[in-house]
Design a protein around this motif. Structure first.
Motif, PDB file in Angstrom:
ATOM      1  N   GLY A  75       0.842  -1.192   0.000  1.00  0.00           N
ATOM      2  CA  GLY A  75       0.000   0.000   0.000  1.00  0.00           C
ATOM      3  C   GLY A  75       0.878   1.243   0.000  1.00  0.00           C
ATOM      4  N   ARG A  76       0.293   2.366   0.383  1.00  0.00           N
ATOM      5  CA  ARG A  76       1.073   3.602   0.412  1.00  0.00           C
ATOM      6  C   ARG A  76       2.163   3.530   1.475  1.00  0.00           C
ATOM      7  N   THR A  77       1.787   3.166   2.708  1.00  0.00           N
ATOM      8  CA  THR A  77       2.771   3.045   3.792  1.00  0.00           C
ATOM      9  C   THR A  77       2.843   1.632   4.346  1.00  0.00           C
ATOM     10  N   SER A  78       1.918   0.766   3.960  1.00  0.00           N
ATOM     11  CA  SER A  78       1.850  -0.576   4.545  1.00  0.00           C
ATOM     12  C   SER A  78       2.231  -1.670   3.562  1.00  0.00           C
ATOM     13  N   THR A 100       2.212 -24.087   9.705  1.00  0.00           N
ATOM     14  CA  THR A 100       1.530 -22.860  10.117  1.00  0.00           C
ATOM     15  C   THR A 100       1.553 -21.873   8.969  1.00  0.00           C
ATOM     16  N   ARG A 101       0.479 -21.113   8.846  1.00  0.00           N
ATOM     17  CA  ARG A 101       0.400 -20.075   7.811  1.00  0.00           C
ATOM     18  C   ARG A 101      -0.309 -18.877   8.425  1.00  0.00           C
ATOM     19  N   GLY A 102       0.156 -17.672   8.053  1.00  0.00           N
ATOM     20  CA  GLY A 102      -0.479 -16.464   8.555  1.00  0.00           C
ATOM     21  C   GLY A 102      -0.171 -15.263   7.696  1.00  0.00           C
ATOM     22  N   GLU A 103      -0.829 -14.169   8.030  1.00  0.00           N
ATOM     23  CA  GLU A 103      -0.648 -12.922   7.293  1.00  0.00           C
ATOM     24  C   GLU A 103      -0.397 -11.806   8.306  1.00  0.00           C
ATOM     25  N   LEU A 104       0.642 -11.029   8.065  1.00  0.00           N
ATOM     26  CA  LEU A 104       1.000  -9.931   8.951  1.00  0.00           C
ATOM     27  C   LEU A 104       1.100  -8.650   8.150  1.00  0.00           C
ATOM     28  N   THR A 105       0.830  -7.530   8.803  1.00  0.00           N
ATOM     29  CA  THR A 105       0.896  -6.230   8.136  1.00  0.00           C
ATOM     30  C   THR A 105       1.918  -5.357   8.855  1.00  0.00           C
ATOM     31  N   GLY A 113       9.860   7.076  13.858  1.00  0.00           N
ATOM     32  CA  GLY A 113       8.793   6.099  14.019  1.00  0.00           C
ATOM     33  C   GLY A 113       7.479   6.498  13.364  1.00  0.00           C
ATOM     34  N   GLN A 114       7.526   7.524  12.530  1.00  0.00           N
ATOM     35  CA  GLN A 114       6.318   7.988  11.840  1.00  0.00           C
ATOM     36  C   GLN A 114       6.167   7.273  10.504  1.00  0.00           C
ATOM     37  N   PRO A 115       4.925   6.936  10.123  1.00  0.00           N
ATOM     38  CA  PRO A 115       4.715   6.264   8.839  1.00  0.00           C
ATOM     39  C   PRO A 115       5.222   7.098   7.666  1.00  0.00           C
ATOM     40  N   VAL A 116       5.824   6.419   6.704  1.00  0.00           N
ATOM     41  CA  VAL A 116       6.310   7.070   5.483  1.00  0.00           C
ATOM     42  C   VAL A 116       5.903   6.211   4.295  1.00  0.00           C
TER      43      VAL A 116
END
Length: 131
Positions: A75-78, A100-105, A113-116
């Motif tokens: 995504g834009r920042t994720s 095991t299977r999973g999804e992390l964001t 520490g600010q989103p960029v």
């Protein structure tokens, strides 16, 4: 983008019945997932969500784990990362089994520490911008 690692399950990673603690497995998934996300973003990332995680078969003391993480959405920042944990028992014919299977964001962050934005060029001297 992908990242992977191997880890051997020791007794301290398991309950009294010899099955791996879920938190131990989740920690491996988060660590390797963050490597894949950071490689793709080319900047630090932080975990913001753990989506569905499915423990398919028990992981036991002595199992060799291969943790494989792949960025599946940007995504834009994720970044969303699919993580799979395969187990292998030495001397068994069934070889590698998806355990095991999973999804992390994850979110890309600057030095404060600010989103960029994931695809924004990094600022000089580690400063992602001015206030």
């Amino acid at each position: 983008m992908e990242a992977r690692t191997l880890e051997l399950v020791f007794p301290e990673h398991t309950n009294p019945l010899g099955a791996a603690f879920g938190g131990f497995v989740l920690g491996l998934m988060d660590k390797v997932g963050s490597y894949a996300a950071a490689r793709r973003a080319r900047k630090p990332v932080v975990t913001v969500a753990v989506g569905s995680v499915e423990f398919k078969v028990p992981i036991r003391t002595g199992d060799l784990l291969e943790v494989v993480a792949r960025v599946v959405r940007v995504g834009r920042t994720s970044l969303t990362v699919e993580v799979e944990v395969y187990k292998e028992r030495f001397g068994q014919e069934n070889g590698r089994v998806l355990a095991t299977r999973g999804e992390l964001t994850y979110v890309a962050v600057d030095a404060k520490g600010q989103p960029v934005p994931v695809d924004a060029p990094e600022a000089e001297n580690g400063d992602a911008g001015t206030d």
